[in-house]
Scaffold this motif. Sequence first.
Motif, PDB file in Angstrom:
ATOM      1  N   ALA A   1       0.834  -1.205   0.000  1.00 32.22           N
ATOM      2  CA  ALA A   1       0.000   0.000   0.000  1.00 32.22           C
ATOM      3  C   ALA A   1       0.870   1.257   0.000  1.00 32.22           C
ATOM      4  CB  ALA A   1      -0.919  -0.010   1.214  1.00 32.22           C
ATOM      5  N   HIS A   2       1.923   1.251   0.815  1.00 32.27           N
ATOM      6  CA  HIS A   2       2.831   2.405   0.875  1.00 32.27           C
ATOM      7  C   HIS A   2       3.447   2.673  -0.494  1.00 32.27           C
ATOM      8  CE1 HIS A   2       5.644   5.286   2.559  1.00 32.27           C
ATOM      9  NE2 HIS A   2       6.632   4.639   1.956  1.00 32.27           N
ATOM     10  N   GLY A   3       3.770   1.594  -1.223  1.00 36.78           N
ATOM     11  CA  GLY A   3       4.333   1.752  -2.556  1.00 36.78           C
ATOM     12  C   GLY A   3       3.372   2.405  -3.537  1.00 36.78           C
ATOM     13  N   HIS A   4       2.090   2.350  -3.231  1.00 30.65           N
ATOM     14  CA  HIS A   4       1.066   2.997  -4.062  1.00 30.65           C
ATOM     15  C   HIS A   4       0.624   4.339  -3.475  1.00 30.65           C
ATOM     16  CE1 HIS A   4       0.332  -0.188  -6.982  1.00 30.65           C
ATOM     17  NE2 HIS A   4       0.315  -1.082  -6.009  1.00 30.65           N
ATOM     18  N   ASP A   5       1.336   4.820  -2.465  1.00 27.56           N
ATOM     19  CA  ASP A   5       1.004   6.089  -1.818  1.00 27.56           C
ATOM     20  C   ASP A   5      -0.360   6.045  -1.131  1.00 27.56           C
ATOM     21  OD1 ASP A   5       1.691   8.662  -1.012  1.00 27.56           O
ATOM     22  OD2 ASP A   5       0.701   9.617  -2.728  1.00 27.56           O
ATOM     23  N   LEU A   6      -0.685   4.886  -0.551  1.00 26.70           N
ATOM     24  CA  LEU A   6      -1.900   4.765   0.243  1.00 26.70           C
ATOM     25  C   LEU A   6      -1.516   4.731   1.717  1.00 26.70           C
ATOM     26  CD1 LEU A   6      -4.009   2.027  -1.613  1.00 26.70           C
ATOM     27  CD2 LEU A   6      -4.289   4.497  -1.704  1.00 26.70           C
ATOM     28  N   GLY A   7      -2.245   5.478   2.544  1.00 29.67           N
ATOM     29  CA  GLY A   7      -1.982   5.496   3.975  1.00 29.67           C
ATOM     30  C   GLY A   7      -2.933   4.583   4.726  1.00 29.67           C
ATOM     31  N   LEU A   8      -2.454   4.004   5.817  1.00 27.28           N
ATOM     32  CA  LEU A   8      -3.287   3.139   6.645  1.00 27.28           C
ATOM     33  C   LEU A   8      -4.165   3.980   7.566  1.00 27.28           C
ATOM     34  CD1 LEU A   8      -3.980   0.279   7.715  1.00 27.28           C
ATOM     35  CD2 LEU A   8      -2.133   0.584   9.384  1.00 27.28           C
ATOM     36  N   LEU A   9      -5.453   3.752   7.472  1.00 30.04           N
ATOM     37  CA  LEU A   9      -6.413   4.445   8.322  1.00 30.04           C
ATOM     38  C   LEU A   9      -6.882   3.566   9.473  1.00 30.04           C
ATOM     39  CD1 LEU A   9      -8.602   6.085   5.548  1.00 30.04           C
ATOM     40  CD2 LEU A   9      -6.809   7.171   6.899  1.00 30.04           C
ATOM     41  N   ARG A  10      -6.983   2.261   9.204  1.00 27.90           N
ATOM     42  CA  ARG A  10      -7.486   1.352  10.222  1.00 27.90           C
ATOM     43  C   ARG A  10      -7.015  -0.064   9.908  1.00 27.90           C
ATOM     44  NH1 ARG A  10     -13.623   2.380  11.858  1.00 27.90           N
ATOM     45  NH2 ARG A  10     -12.672   4.425  12.004  1.00 27.90           N
ATOM     46  N   LEU A  11      -6.649  -0.791  10.953  1.00 32.67           N
ATOM     47  CA  LEU A  11      -6.217  -2.179  10.793  1.00 32.67           C
ATOM     48  C   LEU A  11      -6.894  -3.023  11.857  1.00 32.67           C
ATOM     49  CD1 LEU A  11      -4.364  -4.488   9.777  1.00 32.67           C
ATOM     50  CD2 LEU A  11      -2.602  -3.626  11.345  1.00 32.67           C
ATOM     51  N   LYS A  12      -7.536  -4.092  11.425  1.00 35.43           N
ATOM     52  CA  LYS A  12      -8.147  -5.050  12.341  1.00 35.43           C
ATOM     53  C   LYS A  12      -7.625  -6.425  11.973  1.00 35.43           C
ATOM     54  CE  LYS A  12     -12.598  -6.906  13.890  1.00 35.43           C
ATOM     55  NZ  LYS A  12     -14.069  -6.848  13.704  1.00 35.43           N
ATOM     56  N   THR A  13      -6.900  -7.047  12.875  1.00 38.12           N
ATOM     57  CA  THR A  13      -6.319  -8.351  12.573  1.00 38.12           C
ATOM     58  C   THR A  13      -7.116  -9.461  13.240  1.00 38.12           C
ATOM     59  OG1 THR A  13      -4.836  -8.619  14.478  1.00 38.12           O
ATOM     60  CG2 THR A  13      -4.068  -7.205  12.657  1.00 38.12           C
ATOM     61  N   CYS A  14      -6.793 -10.691  12.852  1.00 31.39           N
ATOM     62  CA  CYS A  14      -7.392 -11.865  13.490  1.00 31.39           C
ATOM     63  C   CYS A  14      -6.469 -12.387  14.582  1.00 31.39           C
ATOM     64  CB  CYS A  14      -7.703 -12.940  12.462  1.00 31.39           C
ATOM     65  SG  CYS A  14      -6.301 -13.441  11.458  1.00 31.39           S
ATOM     66  N   GLY A  15      -5.625 -11.525  15.109  1.00 27.95           N
ATOM     67  CA  GLY A  15      -4.777 -11.876  16.242  1.00 27.95           C
ATOM     68  C   GLY A  15      -3.722 -12.910  15.913  1.00 27.95           C
ATOM     69  N   GLY A  16      -3.276 -12.952  14.652  1.00 28.60           N
ATOM     70  CA  GLY A  16      -2.262 -13.914  14.262  1.00 28.60           C
ATOM     71  C   GLY A  16      -2.798 -15.299  13.982  1.00 28.60           C
ATOM     72  N   GLY A  17      -4.118 -15.469  14.067  1.00 32.97           N
ATOM     73  CA  GLY A  17      -4.716 -16.783  13.895  1.00 32.97           C
ATOM     74  C   GLY A  17      -5.370 -16.983  12.548  1.00 32.97           C
ATOM     75  N   LEU A  18      -6.414 -17.799  12.552  1.00 32.93           N
ATOM     76  CA  LEU A  18      -7.140 -18.164  11.348  1.00 32.93           C
ATOM     77  C   LEU A  18      -8.123 -17.058  10.971  1.00 32.93           C
ATOM     78  CD1 LEU A  18      -8.011 -20.482   9.346  1.00 32.93           C
ATOM     79  CD2 LEU A  18      -9.716 -21.082  11.075  1.00 32.93           C
ATOM     80  N   GLY A  19      -8.139 -16.674   9.702  1.00 30.31           N
ATOM     81  CA  GLY A  19      -9.114 -15.697   9.252  1.00 30.31           C
ATOM     82  C   GLY A  19      -8.496 -14.586   8.434  1.00 30.31           C
ATOM     83  N   CYS A  20      -9.221 -13.493   8.322  1.00 38.00           N
ATOM     84  CA  CYS A  20      -8.799 -12.362   7.502  1.00 38.00           C
ATOM     85  C   CYS A  20      -8.341 -11.194   8.363  1.00 38.00           C
ATOM     86  CB  CYS A  20      -9.958 -11.885   6.627  1.00 38.00           C
ATOM     87  SG  CYS A  20     -10.440 -13.032   5.328  1.00 38.00           S
ATOM     88  N   ASN A  21      -7.326 -10.499   7.882  1.00 37.48           N
ATOM     89  CA  ASN A  21      -6.972  -9.192   8.417  1.00 37.48           C
ATOM     90  C   ASN A  21      -7.648  -8.142   7.543  1.00 37.48           C
ATOM     91  OD1 ASN A  21      -5.172 -10.330  10.363  1.00 37.48           O
ATOM     92  ND2 ASN A  21      -3.612 -10.526   8.766  1.00 37.48           N
ATOM     93  N   GLU A  22      -8.177  -7.098   8.172  1.00 39.96           N
ATOM     94  CA  GLU A  22      -8.926  -6.073   7.450  1.00 39.96           C
ATOM     95  C   GLU A  22      -8.122  -4.777   7.426  1.00 39.96           C
ATOM     96  OE1 GLU A  22     -12.750  -5.604   9.248  1.00 39.96           O
ATOM     97  OE2 GLU A  22     -12.952  -7.751   9.617  1.00 39.96           O
ATOM     98  N   TYR A  23      -8.056  -4.161   6.254  1.00 41.85           N
ATOM     99  CA  TYR A  23      -7.273  -2.949   6.059  1.00 41.85           C
ATOM    100  C   TYR A  23      -8.156  -1.861   5.452  1.00 41.85           C
ATOM    101  CZ  TYR A  23      -3.654  -6.571   6.151  1.00 41.85           C
ATOM    102  OH  TYR A  23      -2.875  -7.658   6.477  1.00 41.85           O
TER     103      TYR A  23
END
Length: 301
Positions: free
Chosen positions: A246-268
């Motif tokens: 994302a940084h390489g495309h000049d996009l900034g992170l507004l919010r990150l929700k992870t699955c705590g390192g486990g099974l599932g999706c991380n949301e960006y």
Amino acid sequence: MDENLLQVRRGERFAFGRNWKAFTGLVDERRVQSAAGSLRSALGVEDLAGRTFLDVGCGSGLFSLAAHRLGARVHAFDVDAEAVESAVRLRGAFAPGAPWTIERGSILDGGHLARLGTFDVVYAWGVLHHTGAMWRAFDAAVGLVAPGGLLFVSIYNDQGGRSRVWAAVKRRYNRSGPLARGALVAASSAYIYRAWPLLTLTRLLTGHTARPAARPRGMSRWHDMLDWVGGYPFEVAKPEQILARAHGHDLGLLRLKTCGGGLGCNEYLLGRPGGQEPAQAAGDLAHLGGTRGQPSQGHPR
């Protein structure tokens, strides 16, 4: 016969559209409201009035409907003909005549994307990692974000060896007959929900007999499980890989929700300059655990 269907018949791809076509029969007003609420939360907005919204890989069409309910002008596409049919059915049932375009198309088809233009919000929940070319799909989605716009993506978390095991399970599912598929779903369910008996016993012993919370995002546990076990192609990524891309495309992170390192999706939630102020990148990178959410199997859409 189209290539997507050929891949399904050859056991190279899960029949995503067939699964979400079955799910649409369960959609009611309660599920629509739940989806709209989760979309507000994911994007950090109260509504989408006056904004354009692109639903990449729209699946059942539930989140296209949710975006419409929030006031957006919606454009949705999916590579699977049955998914397109499902979204059209949902539009007819809940929003006839709405400014909501639904069409067949692929995020990997440059010619199709060139005709779309750009959008205020590009939404791709659990889609890019099922294309067979995740990074090319990610780059293509980035190119559809308007100046000041938002890109919301969810990508399977990279668990190393465990992810390779799941990839093997998914390949086997799609190359197997009904009996073997049923066994894989049963075994996977037993593994994923192995803590439930202990949790149930704990609730009984402590007097907490309230029913578990409803499935988030208005989804169906059964259809999510089929999507998870069968969902192939299958790719994964670590949060730092997504953020670097994302940084390489000049996009900034507004919010990150992870699955705590486990099974599932991380949301960006990512923003292009000209809109909202990006979150402090240094702080986000230093705390990649982000907000821990419940595991989200498959790509419920």
